[in-house]
Design a protein around this motif. Structure first.
Motif, short mmCIF file in Angstrom:
data_model
loop_
_atom_site.label_atom_id
_atom_site.label_comp_id
_atom_site.label_asym_id
_atom_site.label_seq_id
_atom_site.Cartn_x
_atom_site.Cartn_y
_atom_site.Cartn_z
N PHE A 202 0.81 -1.21 0.00
CA PHE A 202 0.00 0.00 0.00
C PHE A 202 0.85 1.26 0.00
CE2 PHE A 202 0.42 -0.63 4.62
CZ PHE A 202 0.73 0.64 5.05
N VAL A 203 2.07 1.19 0.54
CA VAL A 203 2.95 2.36 0.51
C VAL A 203 3.38 2.67 -0.92
CG1 VAL A 203 5.10 3.35 1.40
CG2 VAL A 203 3.76 1.81 2.85
N PHE A 253 -5.21 0.85 -3.72
CA PHE A 253 -4.70 1.29 -2.43
C PHE A 253 -5.68 0.92 -1.31
CE2 PHE A 253 -4.82 4.69 0.78
CZ PHE A 253 -3.54 4.56 1.31
N LEU A 254 -6.97 1.14 -1.55
CA LEU A 254 -7.96 0.79 -0.54
C LEU A 254 -7.93 -0.69 -0.22
CD1 LEU A 254 -11.12 2.89 -1.49
CD2 LEU A 254 -9.58 3.23 0.43
N ALA A 255 -7.80 -1.50 -1.26
CA ALA A 255 -7.79 -2.95 -1.05
C ALA A 255 -6.62 -3.38 -0.17
CB ALA A 255 -7.71 -3.67 -2.41
N GLU A 256 -5.50 -2.68 -0.26
CA GLU A 256 -4.32 -3.04 0.52
C GLU A 256 -4.24 -2.30 1.85
OE1 GLU A 256 -2.10 -5.32 -0.11
OE2 GLU A 256 -3.01 -5.90 -2.01
N PHE A 257 -4.77 -1.08 1.90
CA PHE A 257 -4.57 -0.22 3.08
C PHE A 257 -5.53 -0.56 4.21
CE2 PHE A 257 -5.28 3.87 5.34
CZ PHE A 257 -4.01 4.01 5.87
N LEU A 258 -6.78 -0.85 3.87
CA LEU A 258 -7.74 -1.16 4.92
C LEU A 258 -7.34 -2.43 5.65
CD1 LEU A 258 -11.13 -0.41 3.13
CD2 LEU A 258 -9.95 1.01 4.81
N GLU A 259 -7.59 -2.46 6.94
CA GLU A 259 -7.26 -3.64 7.73
C GLU A 259 -7.99 -4.87 7.19
OE1 GLU A 259 -7.46 0.01 10.44
OE2 GLU A 259 -8.64 -0.89 8.84
N ARG A 260 -7.39 -6.04 7.38
CA ARG A 260 -7.96 -7.27 6.83
C ARG A 260 -9.35 -7.54 7.37
NH1 ARG A 260 -5.52 -8.04 2.18
NH2 ARG A 260 -3.27 -7.86 2.40
N ASP A 261 -9.60 -7.22 8.64
CA ASP A 261 -10.92 -7.49 9.20
C ASP A 261 -11.92 -6.40 8.84
OD1 ASP A 261 -9.72 -5.53 10.66
OD2 ASP A 261 -10.21 -6.34 12.62
N ALA A 262 -11.47 -5.34 8.12
CA ALA A 262 -12.37 -4.27 7.71
C ALA A 262 -13.01 -4.54 6.37
CB ALA A 262 -11.63 -2.93 7.68
N GLN A 263 -12.56 -5.56 5.68
CA GLN A 263 -13.12 -5.90 4.37
C GLN A 263 -13.08 -7.41 4.18
OE1 GLN A 263 -10.71 -4.21 1.24
NE2 GLN A 263 -8.81 -4.55 2.36
N THR A 311 -16.13 2.43 -4.68
CA THR A 311 -15.15 2.93 -3.72
C THR A 311 -15.85 3.54 -2.51
OG1 THR A 311 -13.61 3.39 -5.52
CG2 THR A 311 -13.18 4.47 -3.43
N SER A 312 -16.90 4.32 -2.74
CA SER A 312 -17.67 4.90 -1.63
C SER A 312 -18.26 3.81 -0.76
CB SER A 312 -18.78 5.80 -2.17
OG SER A 312 -18.27 6.80 -3.01
N PHE A 313 -18.81 2.78 -1.40
CA PHE A 313 -19.40 1.68 -0.64
C PHE A 313 -18.36 0.98 0.21
CE2 PHE A 313 -20.53 -2.85 -0.41
CZ PHE A 313 -21.71 -2.75 0.32
N ALA A 314 -17.16 0.77 -0.33
CA ALA A 314 -16.10 0.08 0.42
C ALA A 314 -15.68 0.88 1.65
CB ALA A 314 -14.90 -0.15 -0.49
#
Length: 599
Positions: A202-203, A253-263, A311-314
Motif C-alpha cells: 500500500f505504501v 490502495f484501498l484494497a491493501e490499506f484497509l485492515e484485513r478485518d475491515a473488508q 469505492t464509496s461503498f467500500a
C-alpha cells in the motif's frame, strides 16, 4: 488520490460539461467575449451554409461535443464600441482542426484555419490561443468551426480577447497550483522512506497515487506550460490519463490499506477489479482517439461513476466495521467529496459559476495528501508494532524451545543443533558434568532444594567467561561445558570446583557439600571435525563415570592426538574410536594434560 478523484472527473470529462450552463453567461474569470450562439452538425456542413441558415442555439443550453463538428458564433454586438478582438482562446482539449470566418455586412468571409498541432498552449493555465482573421468595422459576426471536439469545455469556455496577455489564470491561481505540487513532494518522500523500512504494497501504491496527482495538477492545471511548451494533444491526453491512473491506484490502495478485518475477501477482490477497470476503461477513453470522439467524453465519465460508487461503498462498509484506516480516509477525502459535489452540480447545469471554482479540487487535494500521509504514518507505526510483537513472540518461543526452563541454559536439542558451528568456532574441549549423590539431596531436602542446587550449578558453570565457554543442561543433574582457548582443562576444573561453593552459598541448610564429577575430552581444533556430538558425549560419559568410580568430586580427562601410524599396543583404543585417534586416559583430582606418544 481520493474519492473526489473518482467523482470530480478530469478537466476533459463530462462532469464539467455544464461548467457553464449557458454560452451567454460569463462562466470564466478570463476577460473576453463569450459566444452568442452554438450549434452542432455533421462533417458536410460548410461555414457559408451556417452563416446563411445555420440551426443556431442561442439560449442557455450547453454546447454539444458528440457530433463531428461544433459551431460557435460571436456577434459583433458583443464588442460594439470597443477595440476589436484579435485572438481566440479556450480550454486545452483534443480536436482535429479549428477554422475561423469573419462575416462582414456584405456577406464577405475572411477565413483562417489551424490544425491541432498548430495550437499554441499558454503558460497561464490549461488553455491555448489562436489568432483570428482580421476583424473590421463592418464585421457582423465571427463563426468558429471546431472539428472533432472531445470536450464540452473546449466550446463552453471559448472566448475572444484583444491580446493573449489577457488570457489565462491569475498569478495567484498559478501560485496555488505550485503550492499543491510542493505539498505533494513531501508525502512522496515519506512513501519512499516508509517503503524502504516497511515493504508494504500500500505504501508503493500511495506513492503511485501521489505521482499521478502531481502529473494531473501539472498538466490539467496547465502548470507544465510555465516550464515546457507541449503540443495541445499531449497536454490534453496526459491530464485525464494520469487522472484515470490515480483513480485506479486509489481503488487498489484501498484494497491493501484497509485492515484485513475491515473488508471481506470478496470486497477486497472487488476493489482490485475496480482498480483495474478504472485504469483500463477510463484510461482508454482519456486517449481521445478521433474515432471515438462521439463517446469518449461520456464513456470516461460513466466509467468513473462506476468506480466512485464501489469505492464509496467500500469506505462506508469499512467504517461500519470500525476500521481506523477508513476513518482517516473519510476525514482526508471530505474536502474532495465536497468539491466534487460542487463540480457535479455545475456539470448538471443547476447553476453557473466561475471556472476558479475548479481550483477547489486542487486545494482539497493538498488537504487529502496531508491527511493520508498521517494515515500512512499511523498504519506504519501500527504494522511495525505488530511486527515487533510478532518477532518478540517468535524469539520467546525460540528461546523456550532451545533453553532449559529451570536453569536458562541451552538444552540438549539446541546444543546438538549448534554443535558443528561451535566446533568450527574453536570449542574443542568437551566437559560432561554430573552432580554427585543428587538423588540424596532430592530425597533428604525435597525437590525445591534440588532445583536450587541445579540452578546454582548452572550459574557456576556459566561463570564470567561467556565468550570462551558455553554451558548447557542435558537433563536431570547432567550438564555440558564447551571450552576453547588456552588452559581449557584448568578452566574446566575451576568450574567444577566452583559448583559446591555456589550451591552452598545459594541453597542453605544442606548438611554436606554437593560436589560434581567431570569427564573431559580435549581434541586439537584441526581434528575436532572428526567427532560428532555423540562421539564426544560417549567418551566423556565414560570418563565421568571413571571419575565417580575413583571416589567422585574429581575430573577424568582424555587429550586426543592424531597419529601417523598407530602402535600395536593402541589397537584396542583405535578399535573403540574407529579413527586414527589415540588417547591417554588419566583420572585426576586436578587438571593434568598427558599427550600420547607417536609410534
Amino acid at each position: 488520490m481520493a474519492l473526489s478523484v473518482l467523482l470530480a472527473g478530469p478537466i476533459h470529462a463530462a462532469a464539467e460539461d455544464g461548467a457553464a450552463a449557458g454560452v451567454k453567461a460569463m462562466v470564466s474569470d478570463h476577460p473576453g467575449f463569450a459566444p452568442t450562439c452554438h450549434a452542432a452538425s455533421g462533417e458536410g456542413t460548410s461555414i457559408r451554409a451556417m452563416a446563411r441558415n445555420g440551426a443556431w442555439v442561442c439560449d442557455d443550453r450547453t454546447p454539444r461535443a458528440d457530433l463531428p463538428v461544433a459551431w460557435l458564433r460571436f456577434d459583433a454586438e458583443s464588442w460594439a464600441g470597443e477595440e476589436r478582438p484579435r485572438h481566440f482562446f479556450t480550454r486545452t482539449a483534443r480536436h482535429q482542426a479549428i477554422a475561423f470566418a469573419a462575416l462582414d455586412a456584405d456577406g464577405t468571409l475572411r477565413t483562417r484555419s489551424f490544425t491541432e498541432a498548430e495550437a499554441r498552449p499558454l503558460p497561464a493555465g490549461p488553455i491555448f490561443a489562436l489568432p483570428l482573421p482580421e476583424i473590421r468595422e463592418e464585421t457582423r459576426a465571427l463563426i468558429v468551426r471546431v472539428e472533432r471536439p472531445h470536450s464540452v469545455p473546449l466550446l463552453s469556455e471559448a472566448r475572444l480577447i484583444y491580446d493573449v496577455e489577457d488570457a489565462g489564470w491569475s498569478e495567484h491561481a498559478m501560485m496555488l497550483l505550485a503550492m499543491v505540487i510542493g505539498m505533494l513532494i513531501l508525502p512522496l518522500f515519506f512513501d519512499l522512506s516508509f517503503f524502504v523500512v516497511l515493504r508494504e504494497k500500500f505504501v508503493a501504491l500511495h506513492a503511485g497515487m501521489v505521482l499521478s496527482m502531481m502529473t494531473y495538477v501539472l498538466f490539467a492545471g496547465g502548470l507544465i506550460s510555465v516550464f515546457w511548451t507541449l503540443p495541445v494533444a499531449v497536454g490534453a491526453v496526459i491530464g485525464p490519463l494520469s487522472y484515470a491512473m490515480g483513480c485506479g491506484l486509489s481503488a487498489l490502495f484501498l484494497a491493501e490499506f484497509l485492515e484485513r478485518d475491515a473488508q471481506s475477501p470478496a470486497m477486497r477482490r472487488l476493489m482490485v477489479a475496480v482498480g483495474v477497470w478504472t485504469i483500463l476503461v477510463p484510461g482508454f477513453f482519456s486517449l481521445q482517439w478521433h474515432a471515438t470522439q462521439a463517446i469518449d467524453d461520456r464513456g470516461y465519465f460513466l466509467a468513473m461513476l462506476v468506480a466512485a460508487f464501489f469505492t464509496s461503498f467500500a469506505i462506508l462498509r469499512a467504517m461500519w466495521r470500525g476500521s481506523r484506516s477508513a476513518r482517516y480516509l473519510a476525514l482526508g477525502w471530505f474536502p474532495l467529496i465536497a468539491a466534487s459535489i460542487e463540480r457535479s452540480l455545475r456539470g448538471l447545469g443547476l447553476y453557473v459559476g466561475p471556472s476558479s471554482l475548479d481550483q477547489m479540487l486542487y486545494v482539497a487535494t493538498g488537504i487529502e495528501v496531508i491527511v493520508m500521509s498521517l494515515a500512512i504514518a499511523d498504519r506504519f507505526l501500527a504494522l511495525r508494532r505488530e511486527r515487533d510483537a510478532a518477532l518478540t513472540e517468535a524469539r520467546m518461543l525460540e528461546q523456550l524451545s532451545s533453553r532449559d526452563a529451570l536453569t536458562g541454559l541451552m538444552n540438549r536439542r539446541a546444543l546438538e543443533s549448534r554443535f558443528g558451528e561451535l566446533l568450527a568456532q574453536g570449542f574443542d574441549t568437551f566437559a560432561l558434568v554430573d552432580l554427585d549423590r543428587f538423588k540424596y539431596v532430592n530425597d533428604r531436602y525435597g525437590h525445591q532444594a534440588g532445583d536450587g542446587a541445579l540452578i546454582a550449578c548452572a550459574a557456576a558453570l556459566s561463570g564470567n567467561d561467556e565468550r570462551d565457554a558455553v554451558a548447557a543442561r542435558l537433563g536431570g543433574e547432567e550438564f555440558v561445558v564447551l571450552l576453547r582457548g588456552k588452559r581449557a582443562l584448568e578452566r574446566a576444573e575451576n568450574l567444577r570446583r566452583a559448583i559446591p561453593l555456589r550451591i552452598a552459598s545459594e541453597v542453605p541448610g544442606l548438611d554436606q557439600p554437593v560436589t560434581a564429577s567431570m569427564g573431559v575430552i580435549e581434541l586439537p581444533r584441526a581434528s575436532a571435525h572428526a567427532l560428532t556430538f555423540e562421539d564426544f558425549y560417549s567418551r566423556a560419559d565414560t570418563l565421568m563415570y571413571e571419575a565417580k568410580a575413583s571416589g567422585r568430586n574429581r575430573m577424568s580427562y582424555e587429550k586426543l592426538t592424531m597419529f601417523d601410524s598407530a602402535p600395536l599396543s593402541r589397537a584396542e583404543a583405535m578399535a573403540e574410536t574407529g579413527t586414527g585417534l589415540g588417547a591417554e586416559r588419566t583420572p585426576a583430582g586436578e587438571p593434568r594434560t598427558t599427550g600420547a606418544r607417536a609410534a
